[in-house]
Write an enzyme that holds these catalytic residues in place. Structure first.
Site, PDB file in Angstrom:
ATOM      1  N   ALA A 119      13.801  21.633  -6.565  1.00 45.54           N
ATOM      2  CA  ALA A 119      12.980  21.654  -7.778  1.00 45.54           C
ATOM      3  C   ALA A 119      13.673  20.863  -8.889  1.00 45.54           C
ATOM      4  O   ALA A 119      14.530  21.392  -9.603  1.00 45.54           O
ATOM      5  CB  ALA A 119      12.716  23.095  -8.226  1.00 45.54           C
ATOM      6  N   MET A 120      13.295  19.595  -9.014  1.00 38.86           N
ATOM      7  CA  MET A 120      13.821  18.745 -10.077  1.00 38.86           C
ATOM      8  C   MET A 120      12.751  18.443 -11.125  1.00 38.86           C
ATOM      9  O   MET A 120      12.975  18.598 -12.318  1.00 38.86           O
ATOM     10  CB  MET A 120      14.359  17.435  -9.499  1.00 38.86           C
ATOM     11  CG  MET A 120      15.575  17.586  -8.616  1.00 38.86           C
ATOM     12  SD  MET A 120      16.384  15.995  -8.253  1.00 38.86           S
ATOM     13  CE  MET A 120      15.149  15.187  -7.241  1.00 38.86           C
ATOM     14  N   ALA A 173      23.309  14.976 -19.505  1.00 38.21           N
ATOM     15  CA  ALA A 173      23.350  14.923 -18.049  1.00 38.21           C
ATOM     16  C   ALA A 173      24.524  15.720 -17.484  1.00 38.21           C
ATOM     17  O   ALA A 173      24.434  16.286 -16.389  1.00 38.21           O
ATOM     18  CB  ALA A 173      23.439  13.475 -17.582  1.00 38.21           C
ATOM     19  N   GLU A 238      17.537  10.360   0.205  1.00 37.09           N
ATOM     20  CA  GLU A 238      16.148  10.758  -0.018  1.00 37.09           C
ATOM     21  C   GLU A 238      15.235   9.532  -0.065  1.00 37.09           C
ATOM     22  O   GLU A 238      14.121   9.536   0.479  1.00 37.09           O
ATOM     23  CB  GLU A 238      16.030  11.552  -1.323  1.00 37.09           C
ATOM     24  CG  GLU A 238      14.632  12.080  -1.597  1.00 37.09           C
ATOM     25  CD  GLU A 238      14.563  12.942  -2.845  1.00 37.09           C
ATOM     26  OE1 GLU A 238      13.437  13.223  -3.306  1.00 37.09           O
ATOM     27  OE2 GLU A 238      15.621  13.326  -3.381  1.00 37.09           O
ATOM     28  N   GLN A 275     -11.559 -16.032  11.644  1.00 37.68           N
ATOM     29  CA  GLN A 275     -10.244 -16.543  11.244  1.00 37.68           C
ATOM     30  C   GLN A 275      -9.652 -15.761  10.086  1.00 37.68           C
ATOM     31  O   GLN A 275      -8.443 -15.475  10.068  1.00 37.68           O
ATOM     32  CB  GLN A 275     -10.348 -18.024  10.863  1.00 37.68           C
ATOM     33  CG  GLN A 275      -8.980 -18.657  10.600  1.00 37.68           C
ATOM     34  CD  GLN A 275      -9.077 -20.104  10.163  1.00 37.68           C
ATOM     35  OE1 GLN A 275      -9.617 -20.386   9.099  1.00 37.68           O
ATOM     36  NE2 GLN A 275      -8.570 -21.013  10.988  1.00 37.68           N
ATOM     37  N   HIS A 334     -11.810  -2.608   7.662  1.00 35.83           N
ATOM     38  CA  HIS A 334     -12.670  -1.598   8.266  1.00 35.83           C
ATOM     39  C   HIS A 334     -14.057  -1.566   7.619  1.00 35.83           C
ATOM     40  O   HIS A 334     -14.952  -0.878   8.121  1.00 35.83           O
ATOM     41  CB  HIS A 334     -12.043  -0.200   8.126  1.00 35.83           C
ATOM     42  CG  HIS A 334     -10.982   0.117   9.128  1.00 35.83           C
ATOM     43  ND1 HIS A 334      -9.725  -0.443   9.098  1.00 35.83           N
ATOM     44  CD2 HIS A 334     -10.980   0.957  10.201  1.00 35.83           C
ATOM     45  CE1 HIS A 334      -8.999   0.045  10.086  1.00 35.83           C
ATOM     46  NE2 HIS A 334      -9.741   0.890  10.776  1.00 35.83           N
TER      47      HIS A 334
END
Length: 373
Positions: A119-120, A173, A238, A275, A334
């Site tokens: 949980a950040m 920090a 991460e 093409q 598509h």
């Protein structure tokens, strides 16, 4: 992938081939993967595979964790939060935890009895981790936590939440610490409803609330005030995990689109005969090849010496950017069917968008790269 990694990939692929198609719709409807699925993954040794055997893990390396992730990602599903559980949370506890913490939590994480979340992110603090406001104050025998977190993967099911808290706001920090909250016994802890997302509907994503949550002193992970440095140290892995998901999604998009344009006819001939269609696919296939080559280099570096922060930022921003670009091109090929959720390309499209945001936005990645130049 060779040797035991190849064997692991084959076993995981066989399991996911049976389970993911059969359960995907239910997972998406309920917004989480069943605990029974986690427990069966634990019995097969698919959880915490890079954690040493003495703590209940598989005794492998990050290569084995990446192998399992790729085997799962090849189905184009984003429901199972094992990359967070095993690749992030368990790794935090193994690297930064005490021996008591490792023996207390990791064995049950390896069996699926305990699920982990990190949980950040907060409503007012996303990529700017220094702006964290969730406060942890010392009590006589522990910590009192107040605040909230948002966009938390595994948030609705997690038994262990590694919470980034400000333990000394005056230090910025250097005043951020990581504290593990055991949710079952945490009075004052609550979860919001599953968050409604554009894609990744089966992924367990919630807001978490902490109202005078008392946590024992021994649940501090690492040293007090070292939380920001610990998070920075683990972000490269991460971000590499995000890159693995991106490349696998790119390759899957090219594969399903190639199959589609061979079968779909327009103006009396298969689309593959046009093409423009061939050139679009040629570009996408080339980007997929370059992306895989870059990912392999990042993997080799991480396994050998650890991936540095600037390169991990390159890996994260570029691979997720290419993921969105390639899937967008493939969806266009598509036609109207690409917008229908029953087609894999539509789900790949919706699931891809968040990749450029979490793990630190791609704009933040570019800033980190620029600082290294």
């Amino acid at each position: 992938m060779t040797g035991d990694a190849a064997d692991l990939f084959a076993m995981a692929t066989s399991f996911f081939d049976r389970e993911v198609p059969a359960n995907r719709e239910r997972w998406e409807a309920q917004h989480h993967v069943d605990r029974d699925f986690w427990l069966r993954c634990g019995k097969l040794g698919l959880l915490c595979v890079s954690i040493p055997e003495e703590y209940g893990g598989g005794g492998g390396s990050f290569l084995h964790q990446a192998t399992i992730q790729e085997a799962y990602a090849r189905h184009g599903d984003r429901s199972w939060g094992n990359s967070m559980h095993s690749g992030v949370v368990a790794d935090y506890i193994h690297v930064y935890g005490t021996e008591e913490q490792r023996h207390r939590w990791l064995p049950k994480m390896a069996t699926g009895e305990l699920l982990g979340a990190l949980a950040m992110t907060e409503p007012s603090a996303g990529s700017d981790l220094k702006a964290i406001r969730t406060r942890a104050e010392r009590t006589g025998d522990g910590w009192r936590i107040n605040g909230s977190k948002i966009f938390i993967t595994n948030g609705g099911s997690a038994d262990l939440v590694v919470v980034a808290c400000s333990t000394d706001p005056s230090k910025g920090a250097k005043g951020i610490s990581l504290i593990v909250v055991e949710t079952e016994s945490a009075a004052g802890f609550s979860r919001g409803r599953p968050l409604g997302k554009i894609g990744q509907h089966g992924s367990d994503t919630n807001e978490l609330f902490f109202d005078d949550v008392l946590v024992p002193a021994q649940n501090l992970l690492g040293e007090e005030g070292n939380g920001f440095a610990m998070m920075m140290g683990k972000l490269p892995q991460e971000r590499l995990i995000i890159g693995i998901t991106a490349v696998t999604a790119i390759e899957l998009a090219v594969a399903v689109t190639t199959d589609y344009v061979k079968q779909r006819e327009a103006f009396g001939a298969p689309l593959i005969d046009k093409q423009h269609v061939r050139f679009e696919l040629a570009e996408c296939a080339t980007l997929a090849k370059v992306a895989r080559t870059f990912l392999n280099e990042c993997m080799a570096t991480h396994l050998a010496t650890g991936l540095d922060l600037p390169t991990s930022s390159m890996c994260k921003w570029w691979l997720t950017d290419v993921q969105c670009r390639v899937i967008d091109k493939c969806l266009q090929l598509h036609g109207g069917y690409g917008y229908m959720t029953e087609y894999p390309i539509a789900r790949l499209y919706a699931d891809a968008r968040a990749q450029t945001i979490y793990g630190g936005t791609n704009e933040i990645q570019k800033e980190l790269i620029a600082r290294s130049l």
